[in-house]
Scaffold this active site. Structure first.
Site, mmCIF file in Angstrom:
data_model
loop_
_atom_site.group_PDB
_atom_site.id
_atom_site.type_symbol
_atom_site.label_atom_id
_atom_site.label_comp_id
_atom_site.label_asym_id
_atom_site.label_seq_id
_atom_site.Cartn_x
_atom_site.Cartn_y
_atom_site.Cartn_z
ATOM 1 N N GLY A 150 -3.140 14.289 -1.480
ATOM 2 C CA GLY A 150 -4.381 13.685 -1.994
ATOM 3 C C GLY A 150 -4.467 13.872 -3.497
ATOM 4 O O GLY A 150 -3.591 14.479 -4.115
ATOM 5 N N SER A 151 -5.539 13.350 -4.090
ATOM 6 C CA SER A 151 -5.631 13.373 -5.555
ATOM 7 C C SER A 151 -5.763 14.796 -6.093
ATOM 8 O O SER A 151 -5.179 15.135 -7.123
ATOM 9 C CB SER A 151 -6.802 12.504 -6.018
ATOM 10 O OG SER A 151 -8.019 12.964 -5.453
ATOM 11 N N LYS A 168 -10.411 17.004 7.328
ATOM 12 C CA LYS A 168 -9.269 16.530 6.566
ATOM 13 C C LYS A 168 -8.607 15.365 7.286
ATOM 14 O O LYS A 168 -8.911 15.085 8.418
ATOM 15 C CB LYS A 168 -8.243 17.666 6.386
ATOM 16 C CG LYS A 168 -8.752 18.745 5.431
ATOM 17 C CD LYS A 168 -7.698 19.788 5.100
ATOM 18 C CE LYS A 168 -6.388 19.254 4.677
ATOM 19 N NZ LYS A 168 -6.403 18.343 3.524
ATOM 20 N N GLY A 169 -7.722 14.695 6.546
ATOM 21 C CA GLY A 169 -6.869 13.724 7.208
ATOM 22 C C GLY A 169 -7.190 12.263 6.995
ATOM 23 O O GLY A 169 -6.645 11.409 7.685
ATOM 24 N N ASP A 229 -11.846 16.503 2.803
ATOM 25 C CA ASP A 229 -12.819 15.396 2.727
ATOM 26 C C ASP A 229 -14.246 15.909 2.845
ATOM 27 O O ASP A 229 -15.157 15.339 2.253
ATOM 28 C CB ASP A 229 -12.536 14.385 3.845
ATOM 29 C CG ASP A 229 -11.158 13.778 3.682
ATOM 30 O OD1 ASP A 229 -10.837 13.374 2.549
ATOM 31 O OD2 ASP A 229 -10.404 13.734 4.664
ATOM 32 N N GLY A 246 -6.722 19.793 -0.713
ATOM 33 C CA GLY A 246 -8.106 19.334 -0.815
ATOM 34 C C GLY A 246 -8.710 19.187 0.570
ATOM 35 O O GLY A 246 -8.127 19.604 1.574
ATOM 36 N N GLU A 249 -0.380 19.131 7.495
ATOM 37 C CA GLU A 249 -1.391 19.888 6.744
ATOM 38 C C GLU A 249 -1.914 21.053 7.591
ATOM 39 O O GLU A 249 -2.046 22.174 7.106
ATOM 40 C CB GLU A 249 -2.555 18.974 6.339
ATOM 41 C CG GLU A 249 -2.176 17.970 5.271
ATOM 42 C CD GLU A 249 -3.303 17.015 4.903
ATOM 43 O OE1 GLU A 249 -3.141 16.288 3.926
ATOM 44 O OE2 GLU A 249 -4.340 16.990 5.589
HETATM 45 C C1 5RP Z 1 -5.426 14.202 3.169
HETATM 46 C C2 5RP Z 1 -6.563 15.124 2.937
HETATM 47 C C3 5RP Z 1 -7.041 15.276 1.531
HETATM 48 O O1 5RP Z 1 -6.990 16.620 1.190
HETATM 49 C C4 5RP Z 1 -8.450 14.772 1.452
HETATM 50 O O2 5RP Z 1 -8.486 13.408 1.830
HETATM 51 C C5 5RP Z 1 -9.021 14.934 0.040
HETATM 52 O O3 5RP Z 1 -8.430 14.023 -0.837
HETATM 53 P P1 5RP Z 1 -8.751 14.012 -2.383
HETATM 54 O O4 5RP Z 1 -8.215 15.276 -2.960
HETATM 55 O O5 5RP Z 1 -8.025 12.786 -2.903
HETATM 56 O O6 5RP Z 1 -10.244 13.904 -2.577
HETATM 57 O O7 5RP Z 1 -7.083 15.749 3.832
HETATM 58 O O8 5RP Z 1 -5.057 14.202 4.529
#
Ligand code: 5RP
Length: 226
Positions: A26-27, A94-95, A84, A82, A103
């Protein structure tokens, strides 16, 4: 520097010589990968990394980080990723990016799971802002959907970006995104999903986070969970 970059930089400062580090997806995880590679170059840091997804593997490789396959992993000092959503008790959702299987494996295997978020991720309960993703075996999706609807969920089969086919995860699973009208706690749902045949994995991460770094208007709040 935005709040995600701020917490990523703070996380990199906790890395020590010789560590084996899991890289999230993720970012925010990308900011961590960039900052880790920079520290490695500047300080000649001897570290090894393991990625949670193809995309973080590519990012780590391009940044010059040494990277092992998950099969070669014997221990993991630190996993950094990270989320969500983060609820007050430290449960995570997450996910959204379809990489939750690795993860969760890395989060569970790690000595320390460091979660990096900005304040937009804080919620009062899991599922408040986003549906809960459930990876299902392709042939089991309808049975799992029926089961989740029986307990009050609304489950949607995830489609690809063009909405002209189903979305497949990195492991060839399908994803059901569920929302709940009925009042069900994330721990009840976690238990239900853990026992439901056909479910490969799901996005509720309970009792896994060790420390959560929350970026808020240029400052960092730290929550120690265990
Ligand atoms: C991916 C995830 C990411 O950690 C989650 O979506 C957060 O992303 P971001 O850092 O871009 O806000 O769980 O599976």
């Amino acid at each position: 520097m935005n709040d995600k970059q701020l917490v990523a930089q703070e996380a990199v400062n906790t890395v020590k010589q010789g560590m084996v580090i899991g890289l999230g997806t993720g970012s925010t995880a990308n900011y961590f990968i960039e900052a880790l590679a920079q520290r490695q170059n500047e300080e000649n840091l001897q570290i090894t990394t393991i990625s949670s997804s193809i995309i973080s593997y590519i990012k780590a490789k391009q940044s010059g980080l040494p990277i092992l396959g998950i099969e070669q992993l014997s221990h993991l000092d630190l996993y950094v990723d990270g989320a969500d959503e983060v609820s007050p008790d430290g449960t995570l959702l997450k996910g959204r990016g379809s990489d939750l299987v690795k993860e969760k494996i890395l989060a569970k295997a790690s000595q320390q799971f460091l979660v990096l978020v900005d304040q937009s991720k804080l919620v009062s309960h899991i599922g408040e802002k986003f549906p809960i993703p459930i990876e299902v075996m392709p042939f089991a999706w309808q049975l799992v959907k029926n089961n989740l609807e029986e307990i009050g969920g609304n489950a949607e089969l995830r489609l690809n970006a063009n909405k002209d086919n189903v979305a497949f995860t990195a492991h060839g699973s399908l994803v059901l995104d569920i929302t709940f009208d009925a009042d069900i706690s994330s721990s009840e749902l976690n238990e239900h999903l853990n026992e439901l045949p056909g479910v490969v994995e799901h996005g509720i991460f309970i009792n896994l986070a060790s420390t959560i770094l929350i970026g808020k208007d240029g400052k960092i709040e730290q929550k120690t969970m265990k």
